[in-house]
Write a protein that holds these residues in place. Sequence first.
Motif, PDB file in Angstrom:
ATOM      1  N   ALA A 132       0.836  -1.203   0.000  1.00  0.00           N
ATOM      2  CA  ALA A 132       0.000   0.000   0.000  1.00  0.00           C
ATOM      3  C   ALA A 132       0.874   1.257   0.000  1.00  0.00           C
ATOM      4  O   ALA A 132       0.623   2.208  -0.751  1.00  0.00           O
ATOM      5  CB  ALA A 132      -0.924  -0.007   1.220  1.00  0.00           C
ATOM      6  N   LEU A 133       1.930   1.239   0.816  1.00  0.00           N
ATOM      7  CA  LEU A 133       2.808   2.423   0.857  1.00  0.00           C
ATOM      8  C   LEU A 133       3.546   2.581  -0.479  1.00  0.00           C
ATOM      9  O   LEU A 133       3.686   3.693  -0.991  1.00  0.00           O
ATOM     10  CB  LEU A 133       3.803   2.307   2.016  1.00  0.00           C
ATOM     11  N   ALA A 134       3.975   1.458  -1.049  1.00  0.00           N
ATOM     12  CA  ALA A 134       4.677   1.521  -2.339  1.00  0.00           C
ATOM     13  C   ALA A 134       3.744   2.084  -3.415  1.00  0.00           C
ATOM     14  O   ALA A 134       4.132   2.938  -4.224  1.00  0.00           O
ATOM     15  CB  ALA A 134       5.156   0.127  -2.730  1.00  0.00           C
ATOM     16  N   TRP A 135       2.498   1.631  -3.389  1.00  0.00           N
ATOM     17  CA  TRP A 135       1.517   2.101  -4.383  1.00  0.00           C
ATOM     18  C   TRP A 135       1.324   3.616  -4.247  1.00  0.00           C
ATOM     19  O   TRP A 135       1.347   4.357  -5.224  1.00  0.00           O
ATOM     20  CB  TRP A 135       0.184   1.356  -4.187  1.00  0.00           C
ATOM     21  N   LYS A 136       1.162   4.060  -3.004  1.00  0.00           N
ATOM     22  CA  LYS A 136       0.921   5.492  -2.768  1.00  0.00           C
ATOM     23  C   LYS A 136       2.140   6.316  -3.200  1.00  0.00           C
ATOM     24  O   LYS A 136       1.997   7.403  -3.763  1.00  0.00           O
ATOM     25  CB  LYS A 136       0.626   5.704  -1.281  1.00  0.00           C
ATOM     26  N   ALA A 137       3.326   5.798  -2.935  1.00  0.00           N
ATOM     27  CA  ALA A 137       4.546   6.515  -3.319  1.00  0.00           C
ATOM     28  C   ALA A 137       4.630   6.617  -4.847  1.00  0.00           C
ATOM     29  O   ALA A 137       4.989   7.678  -5.389  1.00  0.00           O
ATOM     30  CB  ALA A 137       5.779   5.799  -2.772  1.00  0.00           C
ATOM     31  N   LEU A 138       4.273   5.548  -5.523  1.00  0.00           N
ATOM     32  CA  LEU A 138       4.287   5.580  -6.992  1.00  0.00           C
ATOM     33  C   LEU A 138       3.260   6.597  -7.493  1.00  0.00           C
ATOM     34  O   LEU A 138       3.541   7.397  -8.393  1.00  0.00           O
ATOM     35  CB  LEU A 138       3.964   4.189  -7.562  1.00  0.00           C
ATOM     36  N   GLU A 139       2.077   6.588  -6.888  1.00  0.00           N
ATOM     37  CA  GLU A 139       1.017   7.526  -7.293  1.00  0.00           C
ATOM     38  C   GLU A 139       1.463   8.969  -7.096  1.00  0.00           C
ATOM     39  O   GLU A 139       1.161   9.841  -7.899  1.00  0.00           O
ATOM     40  CB  GLU A 139      -0.256   7.312  -6.434  1.00  0.00           C
ATOM     41  N   ASN A 140       2.171   9.213  -5.984  1.00  0.00           N
ATOM     42  CA  ASN A 140       2.554  10.598  -5.638  1.00  0.00           C
ATOM     43  C   ASN A 140       3.921  10.984  -6.199  1.00  0.00           C
ATOM     44  O   ASN A 140       4.414  12.065  -5.910  1.00  0.00           O
ATOM     45  CB  ASN A 140       2.589  10.783  -4.114  1.00  0.00           C
TER      46      ASN A 140
ATOM     47  N   ILE B 135       6.865   9.836  -5.372  1.00  0.00           N
ATOM     48  CA  ILE B 135       7.902   9.937  -4.331  1.00  0.00           C
ATOM     49  C   ILE B 135       8.981   8.891  -4.607  1.00  0.00           C
ATOM     50  O   ILE B 135       8.656   7.740  -4.942  1.00  0.00           O
ATOM     51  CB  ILE B 135       7.281   9.746  -2.935  1.00  0.00           C
ATOM     52  N   SER B 136      10.229   9.295  -4.455  1.00  0.00           N
ATOM     53  CA  SER B 136      11.334   8.380  -4.762  1.00  0.00           C
ATOM     54  C   SER B 136      11.284   7.160  -3.843  1.00  0.00           C
ATOM     55  O   SER B 136      11.113   7.283  -2.624  1.00  0.00           O
ATOM     56  CB  SER B 136      12.675   9.100  -4.566  1.00  0.00           C
ATOM     57  N   LEU B 137      11.479   5.987  -4.428  1.00  0.00           N
ATOM     58  CA  LEU B 137      11.405   4.738  -3.656  1.00  0.00           C
ATOM     59  C   LEU B 137      12.680   4.493  -2.858  1.00  0.00           C
ATOM     60  O   LEU B 137      12.805   3.499  -2.159  1.00  0.00           O
ATOM     61  CB  LEU B 137      11.129   3.561  -4.597  1.00  0.00           C
ATOM     62  N   GLU B 138      13.620   5.423  -2.982  1.00  0.00           N
ATOM     63  CA  GLU B 138      14.885   5.307  -2.235  1.00  0.00           C
ATOM     64  C   GLU B 138      14.885   6.260  -1.034  1.00  0.00           C
ATOM     65  O   GLU B 138      15.767   6.189  -0.200  1.00  0.00           O
ATOM     66  CB  GLU B 138      16.076   5.736  -3.109  1.00  0.00           C
ATOM     67  N   ASP B 139      13.924   7.173  -1.024  1.00  0.00           N
ATOM     68  CA  ASP B 139      13.953   8.280  -0.061  1.00  0.00           C
ATOM     69  C   ASP B 139      13.199   7.877   1.214  1.00  0.00           C
ATOM     70  O   ASP B 139      12.002   8.143   1.372  1.00  0.00           O
ATOM     71  CB  ASP B 139      13.326   9.506  -0.729  1.00  0.00           C
ATOM     72  N   ASP B 140      13.950   7.260   2.127  1.00  0.00           N
ATOM     73  CA  ASP B 140      13.356   6.713   3.355  1.00  0.00           C
ATOM     74  C   ASP B 140      12.577   7.796   4.119  1.00  0.00           C
ATOM     75  O   ASP B 140      11.447   7.579   4.556  1.00  0.00           O
ATOM     76  CB  ASP B 140      14.494   6.139   4.223  1.00  0.00           C
TER      77      ASP B 140
ATOM     78  N   ILE C 154      11.202  -0.810  -1.112  1.00  0.00           N
ATOM     79  CA  ILE C 154      11.082   0.084   0.060  1.00  0.00           C
ATOM     80  C   ILE C 154      11.216  -0.687   1.371  1.00  0.00           C
ATOM     81  O   ILE C 154      11.532  -0.108   2.404  1.00  0.00           O
ATOM     82  CB  ILE C 154       9.765   0.912   0.057  1.00  0.00           C
ATOM     83  N   ALA C 155      10.993  -2.017   1.302  1.00  0.00           N
ATOM     84  CA  ALA C 155      11.096  -2.839   2.517  1.00  0.00           C
ATOM     85  C   ALA C 155      12.536  -2.952   3.016  1.00  0.00           C
ATOM     86  O   ALA C 155      12.777  -3.476   4.090  1.00  0.00           O
ATOM     87  CB  ALA C 155      10.511  -4.220   2.259  1.00  0.00           C
ATOM     88  N   LYS C 156      13.487  -2.445   2.222  1.00  0.00           N
ATOM     89  CA  LYS C 156      14.898  -2.470   2.659  1.00  0.00           C
ATOM     90  C   LYS C 156      15.208  -1.312   3.598  1.00  0.00           C
ATOM     91  O   LYS C 156      16.232  -1.308   4.269  1.00  0.00           O
ATOM     92  CB  LYS C 156      15.816  -2.272   1.431  1.00  0.00           C
ATOM     93  N   LEU C 157      14.340  -0.297   3.592  1.00  0.00           N
ATOM     94  CA  LEU C 157      14.682   0.974   4.257  1.00  0.00           C
ATOM     95  C   LEU C 157      14.354   0.947   5.749  1.00  0.00           C
ATOM     96  O   LEU C 157      13.258   0.530   6.155  1.00  0.00           O
ATOM     97  CB  LEU C 157      13.932   2.121   3.571  1.00  0.00           C
ATOM     98  N   ALA C 158      15.304   1.413   6.551  1.00  0.00           N
ATOM     99  CA  ALA C 158      15.187   1.302   8.016  1.00  0.00           C
ATOM    100  C   ALA C 158      13.955   2.030   8.560  1.00  0.00           C
ATOM    101  O   ALA C 158      13.228   1.492   9.399  1.00  0.00           O
ATOM    102  CB  ALA C 158      16.451   1.855   8.671  1.00  0.00           C
ATOM    103  N   GLY C 159      13.731   3.253   8.100  1.00  0.00           N
ATOM    104  CA  GLY C 159      12.620   4.052   8.625  1.00  0.00           C
ATOM    105  C   GLY C 159      11.280   3.422   8.268  1.00  0.00           C
ATOM    106  O   GLY C 159      10.376   3.329   9.109  1.00  0.00           O
ATOM    107  N   VAL C 160      11.174   2.999   7.032  1.00  0.00           N
ATOM    108  CA  VAL C 160       9.926   2.362   6.575  1.00  0.00           C
ATOM    109  C   VAL C 160       9.654   1.127   7.432  1.00  0.00           C
ATOM    110  O   VAL C 160       8.543   0.905   7.916  1.00  0.00           O
ATOM    111  CB  VAL C 160      10.025   1.983   5.070  1.00  0.00           C
TER     112      VAL C 160
END
Length: 232
Positions: free
Chosen positions: A42-50, A52-57, A104-110
């Motif tokens: 869901a977060l990945a989908w929203k980031a793609l829609e908006n 937002i860079s998928l690397e930017d934790d 995005i599941a690699k990112l610490a904050g996420v």
Amino acid sequence: MRPDGIVIAIDGPAGVGKSTVGRLVAGRLGYSSISTGKMYRALAWKALENGISLEDDESLVKLAGSLKWGFPKGPGPEAGVSLDGRGLDLELSEERVSKASSGIAKLAGVRLFMCGMQRAAGISGGVVMEGRDIGTNVFPDAELKVYLDASPEARARRREGQLKEQGLEADYARILDFIIKRDAQDSGRKINPLKKAEDAHYLDSTALPCEKVVDAIVDLFKRSPAGRRSAV
Ligand code: DC
């Protein structure tokens, strides 16, 4: 003791049938089931829609925190995901979303954000939660842990069958390649990689139909202290 029952953690690689198994086990026990992969999707989908860079934790965590997350019950015992009141379903199965969610599941904050949400959702128990790090990280104290595995080929065949059933295009070789890459990414990441918890029961479903896997987990539950106390 948790007020509503135990936490059953099911971890395993992509396409192994964790959601279906989780939903069916939950149905048999009168538990709810939560697919944590849907949260990452869901977060990945929203980031793609908006855009937002998928690397930017940092921006992804900000985005996640700005959304109203809902876990509506589906027609079965499985909790789906809604964002700002919009239920998400088919969009979460898109290939671009699968790929982005694994990224995005690699990112610490996420991961920290998701883990907090997942703990809150399961803390009172009575839940089957499935994902990659439930038994190792989200609920290391889960009363029953299962690591569900199957060969990449068996998982690719199943996925091919599911897609064809939905009338969608399916190319076995491409699916297999995608599964192998996602396995490598999910198991190879530094933070909370996909891994069997030491105290998890290992179930190989390569040659087992789904109902047998469900029976095996319900049996494990019945033999557990919580199962012996319950009427199931
Ligand atoms: O289970 P799934 O295929 O829907 O999960 C999508 C992605 O989310 C998966 O590639 C890795 C990530 N994920 C995770 O890192 N930790 C979890 N507990 C669940 C999913």
